[in-house]
Motif scaffolding. Structure first.
Motif, PDB file in Angstrom:
ATOM      1  N   ASP A  68       2.215  -6.972  13.783  1.00  0.00           N
ATOM      2  CA  ASP A  68       1.167  -7.876  14.245  1.00  0.00           C
ATOM      3  C   ASP A  68       0.106  -7.983  13.139  1.00  0.00           C
ATOM      4  O   ASP A  68       0.179  -7.261  12.138  1.00  0.00           O
ATOM      5  CB  ASP A  68       0.552  -7.290  15.531  1.00  0.00           C
ATOM      6  CG  ASP A  68      -0.200  -8.332  16.355  1.00  0.00           C
ATOM      7  OD1 ASP A  68      -0.276  -9.499  15.919  1.00  0.00           O
ATOM      8  OD2 ASP A  68      -0.704  -7.964  17.428  1.00  0.00           O
ATOM      9  N   THR A  69      -0.839  -8.892  13.331  1.00  0.00           N
ATOM     10  CA  THR A  69      -1.966  -8.999  12.396  1.00  0.00           C
ATOM     11  C   THR A  69      -3.255  -8.871  13.217  1.00  0.00           C
ATOM     12  O   THR A  69      -3.290  -9.295  14.371  1.00  0.00           O
ATOM     13  CB  THR A  69      -1.967 -10.360  11.662  1.00  0.00           C
ATOM     14  OG1 THR A  69      -2.005 -11.413  12.640  1.00  0.00           O
ATOM     15  CG2 THR A  69      -0.737 -10.539  10.802  1.00  0.00           C
ATOM     16  N   PRO A  70      -4.329  -8.289  12.642  1.00  0.00           N
ATOM     17  CA  PRO A  70      -5.536  -8.065  13.443  1.00  0.00           C
ATOM     18  C   PRO A  70      -6.263  -9.359  13.808  1.00  0.00           C
ATOM     19  O   PRO A  70      -6.950  -9.402  14.824  1.00  0.00           O
ATOM     20  CB  PRO A  70      -6.403  -7.183  12.542  1.00  0.00           C
ATOM     21  CG  PRO A  70      -5.884  -7.355  11.169  1.00  0.00           C
ATOM     22  CD  PRO A  70      -4.447  -7.698  11.292  1.00  0.00           C
ATOM     23  N   PHE A  71      -6.130 -10.382  12.969  1.00  0.00           N
ATOM     24  CA  PHE A  71      -6.810 -11.657  13.227  1.00  0.00           C
ATOM     25  C   PHE A  71      -5.763 -12.773  13.179  1.00  0.00           C
ATOM     26  O   PHE A  71      -4.620 -12.535  12.832  1.00  0.00           O
ATOM     27  CB  PHE A  71      -7.899 -11.890  12.173  1.00  0.00           C
ATOM     28  CG  PHE A  71      -8.809 -10.698  12.010  1.00  0.00           C
ATOM     29  CD1 PHE A  71      -9.714 -10.365  13.009  1.00  0.00           C
ATOM     30  CD2 PHE A  71      -8.730  -9.885  10.884  1.00  0.00           C
ATOM     31  CE1 PHE A  71     -10.547  -9.243  12.883  1.00  0.00           C
ATOM     32  CE2 PHE A  71      -9.549  -8.767  10.753  1.00  0.00           C
ATOM     33  CZ  PHE A  71     -10.463  -8.442  11.746  1.00  0.00           C
ATOM     34  N   ARG A 102      -7.650  -0.789   6.997  1.00  0.00           N
ATOM     35  CA  ARG A 102      -7.285   0.069   8.131  1.00  0.00           C
ATOM     36  C   ARG A 102      -6.848  -0.770   9.333  1.00  0.00           C
ATOM     37  O   ARG A 102      -5.886  -0.443  10.025  1.00  0.00           O
ATOM     38  CB  ARG A 102      -8.477   0.945   8.533  1.00  0.00           C
ATOM     39  CG  ARG A 102      -8.597   2.179   7.654  1.00  0.00           C
ATOM     40  CD  ARG A 102      -9.828   2.968   8.002  1.00  0.00           C
ATOM     41  NE  ARG A 102     -11.026   2.279   7.566  1.00  0.00           N
ATOM     42  CZ  ARG A 102     -12.042   2.862   6.944  1.00  0.00           C
ATOM     43  NH1 ARG A 102     -12.012   4.156   6.687  1.00  0.00           N
ATOM     44  NH2 ARG A 102     -13.091   2.175   6.579  1.00  0.00           N
ATOM     45  N   LYS A 103      -7.567  -1.875   9.543  1.00  0.00           N
ATOM     46  CA  LYS A 103      -7.225  -2.759  10.673  1.00  0.00           C
ATOM     47  C   LYS A 103      -5.819  -3.344  10.496  1.00  0.00           C
ATOM     48  O   LYS A 103      -5.045  -3.446  11.435  1.00  0.00           O
ATOM     49  CB  LYS A 103      -8.224  -3.921  10.745  1.00  0.00           C
ATOM     50  CG  LYS A 103      -9.644  -3.526  11.115  1.00  0.00           C
ATOM     51  CD  LYS A 103     -10.474  -4.796  11.342  1.00  0.00           C
ATOM     52  CE  LYS A 103     -11.875  -4.498  11.840  1.00  0.00           C
ATOM     53  NZ  LYS A 103     -12.764  -3.946  10.820  1.00  0.00           N
ATOM     54  N   TYR A 104      -5.522  -3.747   9.250  1.00  0.00           N
ATOM     55  CA  TYR A 104      -4.231  -4.391   8.977  1.00  0.00           C
ATOM     56  C   TYR A 104      -3.088  -3.375   9.080  1.00  0.00           C
ATOM     57  O   TYR A 104      -2.007  -3.684   9.590  1.00  0.00           O
ATOM     58  CB  TYR A 104      -4.255  -5.054   7.590  1.00  0.00           C
ATOM     59  CG  TYR A 104      -5.216  -6.221   7.539  1.00  0.00           C
ATOM     60  CD1 TYR A 104      -4.775  -7.519   7.770  1.00  0.00           C
ATOM     61  CD2 TYR A 104      -6.570  -6.017   7.298  1.00  0.00           C
ATOM     62  CE1 TYR A 104      -5.662  -8.585   7.753  1.00  0.00           C
ATOM     63  CE2 TYR A 104      -7.467  -7.076   7.280  1.00  0.00           C
ATOM     64  CZ  TYR A 104      -7.007  -8.362   7.507  1.00  0.00           C
ATOM     65  OH  TYR A 104      -7.879  -9.405   7.501  1.00  0.00           O
ATOM     66  N   ILE A 159       0.826  -1.211   0.000  1.00  0.00           N
ATOM     67  CA  ILE A 159       0.000   0.000   0.000  1.00  0.00           C
ATOM     68  C   ILE A 159       0.859   1.259   0.000  1.00  0.00           C
ATOM     69  O   ILE A 159       1.671   1.469   0.913  1.00  0.00           O
ATOM     70  CB  ILE A 159      -0.911   0.005   1.259  1.00  0.00           C
ATOM     71  CG1 ILE A 159      -1.718  -1.300   1.322  1.00  0.00           C
ATOM     72  CG2 ILE A 159      -1.838   1.215   1.262  1.00  0.00           C
ATOM     73  CD1 ILE A 159      -2.340  -1.566   2.676  1.00  0.00           C
ATOM     74  N   SER A 160       0.674   2.119  -0.994  1.00  0.00           N
ATOM     75  CA  SER A 160       1.450   3.364  -1.089  1.00  0.00           C
ATOM     76  C   SER A 160       0.826   4.454  -0.227  1.00  0.00           C
ATOM     77  O   SER A 160      -0.317   4.320   0.241  1.00  0.00           O
ATOM     78  CB  SER A 160       1.490   3.846  -2.542  1.00  0.00           C
ATOM     79  OG  SER A 160       0.218   4.366  -2.906  1.00  0.00           O
ATOM     80  N   GLU A 161       1.540   5.538  -0.050  1.00  0.00           N
ATOM     81  CA  GLU A 161       1.018   6.680   0.722  1.00  0.00           C
ATOM     82  C   GLU A 161      -0.215   7.270   0.018  1.00  0.00           C
ATOM     83  O   GLU A 161      -1.179   7.651   0.672  1.00  0.00           O
ATOM     84  CB  GLU A 161       2.099   7.762   0.896  1.00  0.00           C
ATOM     85  CG  GLU A 161       3.254   7.345   1.805  1.00  0.00           C
ATOM     86  CD  GLU A 161       2.828   6.908   3.213  1.00  0.00           C
ATOM     87  OE1 GLU A 161       1.958   7.588   3.793  1.00  0.00           O
ATOM     88  OE2 GLU A 161       3.350   5.888   3.718  1.00  0.00           O
ATOM     89  N   LYS A 162      -0.155   7.319  -1.319  1.00  0.00           N
ATOM     90  CA  LYS A 162      -1.291   7.856  -2.097  1.00  0.00           C
ATOM     91  C   LYS A 162      -2.545   7.015  -1.830  1.00  0.00           C
ATOM     92  O   LYS A 162      -3.650   7.543  -1.694  1.00  0.00           O
ATOM     93  CB  LYS A 162      -0.906   7.839  -3.580  1.00  0.00           C
ATOM     94  CG  LYS A 162      -1.861   8.582  -4.527  1.00  0.00           C
ATOM     95  CD  LYS A 162      -1.279   8.564  -5.961  1.00  0.00           C
ATOM     96  CE  LYS A 162      -2.239   9.104  -6.997  1.00  0.00           C
ATOM     97  NZ  LYS A 162      -1.732   8.941  -8.378  1.00  0.00           N
ATOM     98  N   ALA A 163      -2.360   5.703  -1.747  1.00  0.00           N
ATOM     99  CA  ALA A 163      -3.502   4.808  -1.495  1.00  0.00           C
ATOM    100  C   ALA A 163      -4.004   4.968  -0.063  1.00  0.00           C
ATOM    101  O   ALA A 163      -5.207   4.903   0.194  1.00  0.00           O
ATOM    102  CB  ALA A 163      -3.100   3.363  -1.759  1.00  0.00           C
ATOM    103  N   LYS A 164      -3.073   5.207   0.870  1.00  0.00           N
ATOM    104  CA  LYS A 164      -3.473   5.336   2.281  1.00  0.00           C
ATOM    105  C   LYS A 164      -4.435   6.501   2.478  1.00  0.00           C
ATOM    106  O   LYS A 164      -5.355   6.432   3.292  1.00  0.00           O
ATOM    107  CB  LYS A 164      -2.242   5.553   3.156  1.00  0.00           C
ATOM    108  CG  LYS A 164      -1.567   4.264   3.550  1.00  0.00           C
ATOM    109  CD  LYS A 164      -0.484   4.553   4.581  1.00  0.00           C
ATOM    110  CE  LYS A 164       0.510   3.417   4.603  1.00  0.00           C
ATOM    111  NZ  LYS A 164       1.729   3.778   5.322  1.00  0.00           N
ATOM    112  N   SER A 176     -12.504   5.915   3.049  1.00  0.00           N
ATOM    113  CA  SER A 176     -13.479   4.944   2.529  1.00  0.00           C
ATOM    114  C   SER A 176     -14.673   4.746   3.465  1.00  0.00           C
ATOM    115  O   SER A 176     -14.518   4.659   4.687  1.00  0.00           O
ATOM    116  CB  SER A 176     -12.790   3.597   2.312  1.00  0.00           C
ATOM    117  OG  SER A 176     -13.761   2.583   2.154  1.00  0.00           O
ATOM    118  N   THR A 177     -15.860   4.660   2.868  1.00  0.00           N
ATOM    119  CA  THR A 177     -17.070   4.389   3.667  1.00  0.00           C
ATOM    120  C   THR A 177     -17.709   3.064   3.258  1.00  0.00           C
ATOM    121  O   THR A 177     -18.872   2.809   3.546  1.00  0.00           O
ATOM    122  CB  THR A 177     -18.116   5.514   3.504  1.00  0.00           C
ATOM    123  OG1 THR A 177     -18.463   5.598   2.111  1.00  0.00           O
ATOM    124  CG2 THR A 177     -17.580   6.845   3.970  1.00  0.00           C
ATOM    125  N   SER A 178     -16.961   2.219   2.547  1.00  0.00           N
ATOM    126  CA  SER A 178     -17.526   0.935   2.117  1.00  0.00           C
ATOM    127  C   SER A 178     -17.827   0.050   3.320  1.00  0.00           C
ATOM    128  O   SER A 178     -17.094   0.082   4.306  1.00  0.00           O
ATOM    129  CB  SER A 178     -16.547   0.193   1.204  1.00  0.00           C
ATOM    130  OG  SER A 178     -16.525   0.801  -0.052  1.00  0.00           O
TER     131      SER A 178
END
Ligand code: PLP
Length: 379
Positions: free
Chosen positions: A234-237, A224-226, A203-208, A214-216
Protein backbone atom coordinates in the motif's frame (compact mmCIF):
# COMPACT_ATOMS: atom_id res chain seq x y z
CA UNK A 1 1.56 19.22 -37.23
CA UNK A 2 5.17 19.89 -36.35
CA UNK A 3 7.29 17.06 -35.02
CA UNK A 4 7.87 16.99 -31.27
CA UNK A 5 10.98 14.91 -30.74
CA UNK A 6 12.34 15.12 -27.21
CA UNK A 7 16.05 14.50 -26.95
CA UNK A 8 16.36 16.42 -23.68
CA UNK A 9 17.46 14.62 -20.52
CA UNK A 10 13.98 14.43 -18.99
CA UNK A 11 11.16 14.26 -19.49
CA UNK A 12 11.76 11.76 -22.26
CA UNK A 13 9.72 10.29 -25.11
CA UNK A 14 6.71 8.19 -24.07
CA UNK A 15 6.13 5.25 -26.45
CA UNK A 16 2.61 4.71 -27.81
CA UNK A 17 2.16 1.45 -25.86
CA UNK A 18 2.44 3.50 -22.66
CA UNK A 19 0.33 6.40 -23.98
CA UNK A 20 -2.48 3.88 -24.45
CA UNK A 21 -2.26 2.83 -20.81
CA UNK A 22 -2.03 6.44 -19.60
CA UNK A 23 -5.26 7.23 -21.45
CA UNK A 24 -7.34 4.73 -19.47
CA UNK A 25 -9.99 5.74 -16.90
CA UNK A 26 -8.77 6.02 -13.33
CA UNK A 27 -9.38 3.26 -10.77
CA UNK A 28 -9.42 3.63 -6.98
CA UNK A 29 -6.12 2.97 -5.25
CA UNK A 30 -7.43 1.08 -2.21
CA UNK A 31 -8.47 -1.90 -4.31
CA UNK A 32 -7.03 -5.36 -4.95
CA UNK A 33 -6.76 -4.34 -8.62
CA UNK A 34 -4.46 -1.42 -7.87
CA UNK A 35 -2.54 -3.51 -5.35
CA UNK A 36 -1.84 -5.94 -8.17
CA UNK A 37 -0.25 -3.14 -10.21
CA UNK A 38 1.70 -1.92 -7.21
CA UNK A 39 3.12 -5.39 -6.64
CA UNK A 40 4.19 -5.60 -10.29
CA UNK A 41 5.79 -2.16 -10.07
CA UNK A 42 7.81 -3.03 -6.96
CA UNK A 43 9.03 -6.30 -8.53
CA UNK A 44 9.80 -4.55 -11.81
CA UNK A 45 11.73 -1.80 -10.07
CA UNK A 46 13.68 -4.41 -8.10
CA UNK A 47 14.67 -5.91 -11.46
CA UNK A 48 15.76 -2.56 -12.92
CA UNK A 49 17.54 -1.51 -9.72
CA UNK A 50 19.09 -4.98 -9.42
CA UNK A 51 18.10 -5.19 -5.77
CA UNK A 52 16.14 -7.15 -3.18
CA UNK A 53 15.72 -4.04 -1.02
CA UNK A 54 12.35 -2.51 -0.16
CA UNK A 55 11.10 0.18 -2.52
CA UNK A 56 8.88 3.08 -1.53
CA UNK A 57 6.87 5.06 -4.09
CA UNK A 58 5.74 8.66 -3.72
CA UNK A 59 3.87 11.14 -5.87
CA UNK A 60 6.44 13.77 -6.80
CA UNK A 61 9.20 14.62 -9.26
CA UNK A 62 12.64 13.11 -8.74
CA UNK A 63 13.71 15.73 -6.23
CA UNK A 64 11.02 14.46 -3.84
CA UNK A 65 12.79 11.08 -3.66
CA UNK A 66 16.05 12.92 -2.98
CA UNK A 67 14.41 14.99 -0.24
CA UNK A 68 12.85 11.86 1.30
CA UNK A 69 16.31 10.27 1.44
CA UNK A 70 17.87 13.26 3.19
CA UNK A 71 15.14 13.96 5.75
CA UNK A 72 14.48 10.31 6.58
CA UNK A 73 17.98 9.02 7.31
CA UNK A 74 19.48 12.07 9.02
CA UNK A 75 18.94 14.32 12.00
CA UNK A 76 19.83 17.99 12.40
CA UNK A 77 23.55 18.41 13.09
CA UNK A 78 24.54 15.11 11.44
CA UNK A 79 27.63 15.18 9.25
CA UNK A 80 27.64 13.91 5.66
CA UNK A 81 29.68 14.12 2.47
CA UNK A 82 28.08 15.48 -0.69
CA UNK A 83 29.80 15.08 -4.03
CA UNK A 84 29.24 18.07 -6.30
CA UNK A 85 30.54 18.58 -9.85
CA UNK A 86 27.26 19.79 -11.36
CA UNK A 87 23.77 21.11 -10.63
CA UNK A 88 22.43 17.83 -9.28
CA UNK A 89 25.33 17.18 -6.95
CA UNK A 90 24.72 20.69 -5.60
CA UNK A 91 21.09 19.75 -4.98
CA UNK A 92 22.22 17.16 -2.39
CA UNK A 93 24.11 19.90 -0.54
CA UNK A 94 21.13 22.27 -0.69
CA UNK A 95 18.77 19.59 0.62
CA UNK A 96 21.13 18.82 3.51
CA UNK A 97 21.32 22.52 4.37
CA UNK A 98 17.52 22.76 4.36
CA UNK A 99 17.37 20.06 7.07
CA UNK A 100 20.21 21.42 9.20
CA UNK A 101 22.58 18.64 8.16
CA UNK A 102 26.26 19.56 8.01
CA UNK A 103 27.50 18.76 4.49
CA UNK A 104 31.19 18.44 3.76
CA UNK A 105 31.24 19.32 0.09
CA UNK A 106 33.55 17.41 -2.18
CA UNK A 107 34.04 19.82 -5.00
CA UNK A 108 34.67 18.14 -8.35
CA UNK A 109 35.55 20.04 -11.51
CA UNK A 110 32.51 20.11 -13.84
CA UNK A 111 33.00 17.49 -16.56
CA UNK A 112 35.05 15.20 -14.31
CA UNK A 113 34.06 12.42 -11.90
CA UNK A 114 34.87 12.14 -8.21
CA UNK A 115 37.92 10.05 -7.28
CA UNK A 116 36.71 7.24 -4.96
CA UNK A 117 40.06 7.47 -3.13
CA UNK A 118 39.18 11.03 -2.09
CA UNK A 119 35.95 9.75 -0.53
CA UNK A 120 37.93 7.04 1.26
CA UNK A 121 40.29 9.64 2.67
CA UNK A 122 37.47 11.92 3.85
CA UNK A 123 35.67 9.02 5.53
CA UNK A 124 38.91 7.94 7.19
CA UNK A 125 39.43 11.42 8.64
CA UNK A 126 35.99 11.75 10.18
CA UNK A 127 34.31 8.66 11.59
CA UNK A 128 31.14 10.61 12.38
CA UNK A 129 30.12 10.92 8.73
CA UNK A 130 26.69 9.31 8.45
CA UNK A 131 26.16 9.31 4.68
CA UNK A 132 27.78 9.91 1.32
CA UNK A 133 25.62 11.48 -1.40
CA UNK A 134 26.49 10.88 -5.05
CA UNK A 135 24.93 11.18 -8.51
CA UNK A 136 24.89 8.23 -10.93
CA UNK A 137 24.72 10.44 -13.99
CA UNK A 138 25.35 14.17 -13.49
CA UNK A 139 22.89 15.41 -16.08
CA UNK A 140 24.24 18.97 -16.13
CA UNK A 141 27.65 17.81 -17.39
CA UNK A 142 27.19 14.35 -18.95
CA UNK A 143 29.40 12.46 -16.48
CA UNK A 144 28.75 8.99 -15.02
CA UNK A 145 30.29 8.32 -11.62
CA UNK A 146 32.02 5.06 -10.67
CA UNK A 147 29.37 3.99 -8.17
CA UNK A 148 30.84 0.50 -7.89
CA UNK A 149 34.20 1.83 -6.66
CA UNK A 150 32.52 4.33 -4.32
CA UNK A 151 30.32 1.55 -2.92
CA UNK A 152 33.41 -0.54 -2.20
CA UNK A 153 34.80 2.34 -0.10
CA UNK A 154 31.62 3.30 1.75
CA UNK A 155 30.54 -0.24 2.67
CA UNK A 156 33.65 -0.62 4.82
CA UNK A 157 32.45 2.22 7.08
CA UNK A 158 29.34 2.95 9.16
CA UNK A 159 28.17 5.52 6.58
CA UNK A 160 25.43 4.79 4.06
CA UNK A 161 25.75 5.45 0.34
CA UNK A 162 22.92 7.42 -1.28
CA UNK A 163 22.74 7.69 -5.06
CA UNK A 164 20.64 10.00 -7.19
CA UNK A 165 19.82 7.76 -10.15
CA UNK A 166 16.97 9.89 -11.49
CA UNK A 167 18.91 10.16 -14.71
CA UNK A 168 20.46 6.91 -15.82
CA UNK A 169 18.27 4.26 -14.23
CA UNK A 170 17.42 1.68 -16.90
CA UNK A 171 19.95 3.29 -19.24
CA UNK A 172 23.31 2.58 -17.65
CA UNK A 173 24.30 -0.18 -15.24
CA UNK A 174 23.51 0.32 -11.56
CA UNK A 175 23.86 -2.83 -9.42
CA UNK A 176 22.28 -1.61 -6.20
CA UNK A 177 22.99 -4.75 -4.15
CA UNK A 178 26.31 -5.84 -5.63
CA UNK A 179 27.69 -2.31 -5.37
CA UNK A 180 26.26 -1.74 -1.86
CA UNK A 181 24.16 1.32 -2.59
CA UNK A 182 21.95 1.87 0.47
CA UNK A 183 19.45 4.32 -0.95
CA UNK A 184 18.73 4.91 -4.62
CA UNK A 185 16.42 7.76 -5.57
CA UNK A 186 14.80 7.86 -9.00
CA UNK A 187 11.64 8.75 -10.88
CA UNK A 188 9.29 7.90 -13.75
CA UNK A 189 10.15 10.53 -16.37
CA UNK A 190 13.63 9.66 -17.63
CA UNK A 191 14.85 6.15 -18.44
CA UNK A 192 11.46 4.67 -17.55
CA UNK A 193 9.78 6.48 -20.49
CA UNK A 194 6.83 8.02 -18.63
CA UNK A 195 5.54 11.46 -17.68
CA UNK A 196 6.64 12.80 -14.27
CA UNK A 197 4.54 11.83 -11.25
CA UNK A 198 6.13 8.82 -9.58
CA UNK A 199 9.34 9.02 -7.56
CA UNK A 200 10.80 6.13 -5.59
CA UNK A 201 13.59 5.13 -3.23
CA UNK A 202 15.15 1.71 -2.59
CA UNK A 203 16.24 1.22 1.01
CA UNK A 204 18.81 -1.20 2.47
CA UNK A 205 18.76 -2.69 5.97
CA UNK A 206 21.74 -0.48 6.90
CA UNK A 207 19.73 2.59 5.86
CA UNK A 208 16.64 1.40 7.76
CA UNK A 209 18.58 1.49 11.03
CA UNK A 210 19.29 5.19 10.43
CA UNK A 211 15.71 5.89 9.38
CA UNK A 212 14.42 4.61 12.71
CA UNK A 213 16.63 7.09 14.57
CA UNK A 214 16.00 10.21 12.48
CA UNK A 215 14.65 13.29 14.27
CA UNK A 216 14.39 15.54 11.21
CA UNK A 217 11.19 17.53 10.89
CA UNK A 218 9.32 15.85 8.03
CA UNK A 219 5.85 14.63 7.18
CA UNK A 220 5.00 13.80 3.56
CA UNK A 221 8.55 12.62 2.79
CA UNK A 222 9.09 10.63 6.01
CA UNK A 223 10.10 7.21 4.68
CA UNK A 224 8.92 5.50 7.88
CA UNK A 225 5.35 6.01 6.68
CA UNK A 226 6.16 4.53 3.26
CA UNK A 227 8.02 1.53 4.70
CA UNK A 228 5.10 0.76 7.00
CA UNK A 229 2.57 0.90 4.13
CA UNK A 230 4.87 -1.13 1.88
CA UNK A 231 4.51 -4.14 4.20
CA UNK A 232 0.83 -4.15 3.21
CA UNK A 233 1.48 -3.44 -0.51
CA UNK A 234 0.00 0.00 0.00
CA UNK A 235 1.03 3.66 -0.06
CA UNK A 236 0.46 6.11 2.84
CA UNK A 237 -1.06 8.80 0.60
CA UNK A 238 -2.86 8.82 -2.76
CA UNK A 239 -0.32 7.63 -5.33
CA UNK A 240 -0.08 8.96 -8.90
CA UNK A 241 -2.49 6.16 -9.85
CA UNK A 242 -2.36 6.50 -13.64
CA UNK A 243 1.43 6.78 -13.78
CA UNK A 244 1.89 3.83 -11.40
CA UNK A 245 -0.29 1.66 -13.66
CA UNK A 246 1.64 2.81 -16.73
CA UNK A 247 4.87 2.11 -14.86
CA UNK A 248 3.87 -1.54 -14.48
CA UNK A 249 3.60 -1.66 -18.29
CA UNK A 250 6.87 0.24 -18.83
CA UNK A 251 8.67 -2.20 -16.54
CA UNK A 252 7.20 -5.09 -18.56
CA UNK A 253 8.66 -3.54 -21.71
CA UNK A 254 12.04 -3.22 -20.02
CA UNK A 255 11.94 -6.82 -18.85
CA UNK A 256 10.96 -8.01 -22.33
CA UNK A 257 13.91 -6.15 -23.84
CA UNK A 258 16.28 -7.27 -21.06
CA UNK A 259 18.13 -4.72 -19.03
CA UNK A 260 21.58 -5.65 -20.34
CA UNK A 261 20.37 -5.31 -23.93
CA UNK A 262 19.03 -1.86 -23.10
CA UNK A 263 22.38 -0.77 -21.67
CA UNK A 264 23.99 -1.88 -24.95
CA UNK A 265 21.32 -0.10 -27.00
CA UNK A 266 21.85 3.25 -25.23
CA UNK A 267 25.62 2.83 -25.39
CA UNK A 268 25.36 2.49 -29.18
CA UNK A 269 23.20 5.61 -29.41
CA UNK A 270 25.75 7.50 -27.30
CA UNK A 271 28.70 6.22 -29.34
CA UNK A 272 26.99 7.22 -32.59
CA UNK A 273 26.29 10.68 -31.22
CA UNK A 274 29.86 11.19 -30.03
CA UNK A 275 31.24 10.05 -33.39
CA UNK A 276 28.89 12.44 -35.19
CA UNK A 277 29.89 15.44 -33.09
CA UNK A 278 33.58 14.75 -33.56
CA UNK A 279 33.11 14.26 -37.33
CA UNK A 280 31.77 17.80 -37.67
CA UNK A 281 34.63 19.24 -35.64
CA UNK A 282 32.87 19.67 -32.30
CA UNK A 283 34.38 18.69 -28.96
CA UNK A 284 32.70 16.90 -26.07
CA UNK A 285 32.38 18.60 -22.69
CA UNK A 286 32.80 15.62 -20.35
CA UNK A 287 36.18 14.06 -19.71
CA UNK A 288 36.73 10.90 -21.76
CA UNK A 289 37.45 8.84 -18.63
CA UNK A 290 33.95 9.33 -17.21
CA UNK A 291 31.86 10.23 -20.26
CA UNK A 292 28.25 9.17 -19.90
CA UNK A 293 26.16 6.97 -22.19
CA UNK A 294 23.06 8.56 -20.67
CA UNK A 295 23.53 11.89 -22.39
CA UNK A 296 26.14 13.66 -24.49
CA UNK A 297 27.19 17.22 -23.69
CA UNK A 298 28.83 19.06 -26.56
CA UNK A 299 30.79 22.32 -26.54
CA UNK A 300 29.17 25.02 -28.66
CA UNK A 301 31.75 26.18 -31.24
CA UNK A 302 33.15 29.74 -31.16
CA UNK A 303 30.99 32.26 -32.95
CA UNK A 304 27.75 30.30 -32.43
CA UNK A 305 25.12 31.45 -29.91
CA UNK A 306 24.39 28.31 -27.86
CA UNK A 307 21.13 29.56 -26.39
CA UNK A 308 19.81 30.43 -29.85
CA UNK A 309 21.00 27.08 -31.25
CA UNK A 310 18.83 25.09 -28.82
CA UNK A 311 15.90 27.49 -29.27
CA UNK A 312 16.01 27.24 -33.09
CA UNK A 313 16.14 23.44 -32.97
CA UNK A 314 13.04 23.44 -30.77
CA UNK A 315 10.96 26.29 -32.22
CA UNK A 316 11.80 25.91 -35.91
CA UNK A 317 12.43 22.18 -36.20
CA UNK A 318 10.45 20.67 -33.30
CA UNK A 319 13.44 18.91 -31.74
CA UNK A 320 14.07 19.55 -28.06
CA UNK A 321 17.57 19.28 -26.68
CA UNK A 322 18.88 20.96 -23.54
CA UNK A 323 21.29 23.86 -23.28
CA UNK A 324 23.86 24.39 -20.54
CA UNK A 325 22.92 25.19 -16.94
CA UNK A 326 24.51 27.78 -14.60
CA UNK A 327 28.06 28.65 -15.72
CA UNK A 328 27.61 26.45 -18.81
CA UNK A 329 24.65 28.47 -20.11
CA UNK A 330 25.14 29.06 -23.84
CA UNK A 331 28.39 27.07 -23.80
CA UNK A 332 27.15 23.49 -24.28
CA UNK A 333 24.14 21.65 -25.62
CA UNK A 334 23.00 18.29 -24.27
CA UNK A 335 21.42 15.42 -26.13
CA UNK A 336 20.00 12.55 -24.08
CA UNK A 337 20.02 8.83 -24.86
CA UNK A 338 17.21 7.94 -22.49
CA UNK A 339 13.68 6.70 -22.84
CA UNK A 340 11.98 5.53 -25.99
CA UNK A 341 14.57 6.36 -28.66
CA UNK A 342 16.03 4.46 -31.59
CA UNK A 343 18.88 5.21 -33.97
CA UNK A 344 16.60 7.07 -36.39
CA UNK A 345 15.59 9.48 -33.65
CA UNK A 346 19.26 10.10 -32.94
CA UNK A 347 20.05 10.56 -36.66
CA UNK A 348 17.19 13.06 -36.88
CA UNK A 349 18.66 14.99 -33.96
CA UNK A 350 22.13 14.99 -35.50
CA UNK A 351 20.76 16.15 -38.87
CA UNK A 352 18.99 18.99 -37.07
CA UNK A 353 22.17 20.05 -35.26
CA UNK A 354 23.98 20.06 -38.59
CA UNK A 355 21.30 22.14 -40.26
CA UNK A 356 21.14 24.66 -37.45
CA UNK A 357 24.94 24.99 -37.13
CA UNK A 358 25.21 25.39 -40.90
CA UNK A 359 22.66 28.24 -40.87
CA UNK A 360 24.55 29.83 -37.98
CA UNK A 361 27.64 30.07 -40.21
CA UNK A 362 29.71 27.28 -38.61
CA UNK A 363 31.95 25.67 -41.25
CA UNK A 364 31.97 21.89 -41.75
CA UNK A 365 30.97 19.30 -44.35
CA UNK A 366 27.23 19.02 -44.18
CA UNK A 367 26.30 15.36 -43.67
CA UNK A 368 29.55 14.22 -42.05
CA UNK A 369 27.90 13.90 -38.64
CA UNK A 370 25.02 11.78 -39.88
CA UNK A 371 27.46 9.59 -41.86
CA UNK A 372 29.69 9.01 -38.84
CA UNK A 373 26.71 8.01 -36.68
CA UNK A 374 25.43 5.69 -39.44
CA UNK A 375 28.79 3.97 -39.50
CA UNK A 376 28.59 3.28 -35.76
CA UNK A 377 24.99 2.07 -36.01
CA UNK A 378 25.77 -0.24 -38.93
CA UNK A 379 28.96 -1.73 -37.51
C1 PLP B 1 16.12 15.16 -13.63
C2 PLP B 1 17.05 14.92 -12.51
C3 PLP B 1 16.64 15.01 -11.17
C4 PLP B 1 15.25 15.31 -10.71
O1 PLP B 1 14.68 16.42 -11.17
P1 PLP B 1 13.10 16.64 -11.00
O2 PLP B 1 12.88 17.86 -11.82
O3 PLP B 1 12.83 16.85 -9.57
O4 PLP B 1 12.44 15.43 -11.50
C5 PLP B 1 17.55 14.69 -10.19
N1 PLP B 1 18.80 14.34 -10.50
C6 PLP B 1 19.24 14.25 -11.76
C7 PLP B 1 20.65 13.82 -12.01
C8 PLP B 1 18.38 14.54 -12.81
O5 PLP B 1 18.81 14.44 -14.07
Amino acid sequence: MKRNLILAPGPTQVPSRLCDVLGKPIIHHRTPQFQGYLKEVIEGLQYVLQTKNDICLMASSGTGAMEASVCSILSPGDKVITVEGGKFGERWTELCKAYGVEAQVMDVEWGKAVDPAAIKEALGKDKEIKAVFVTLCETSTGVTADIEAIGEVVKQTDAVLVADAVSGLGVTDLQTDNWAVDLVASASHKGLMLPPGVAFVSISEKAKALIEKSTSPSYYFDLRKYLKSATKTDTPFTPAIGVVIALSESLKMIKEAGIDNLFKHYERLAKGTRAAMEAIGLTLFADESCISNVLTSVNVPDGVDGVKLVKTMRDTHGITMAGGQAQLKGKIFRMAHMGSLDEYDVLTGIACIEKTLNSAGYKFNLGDGVAAAQKVFNS
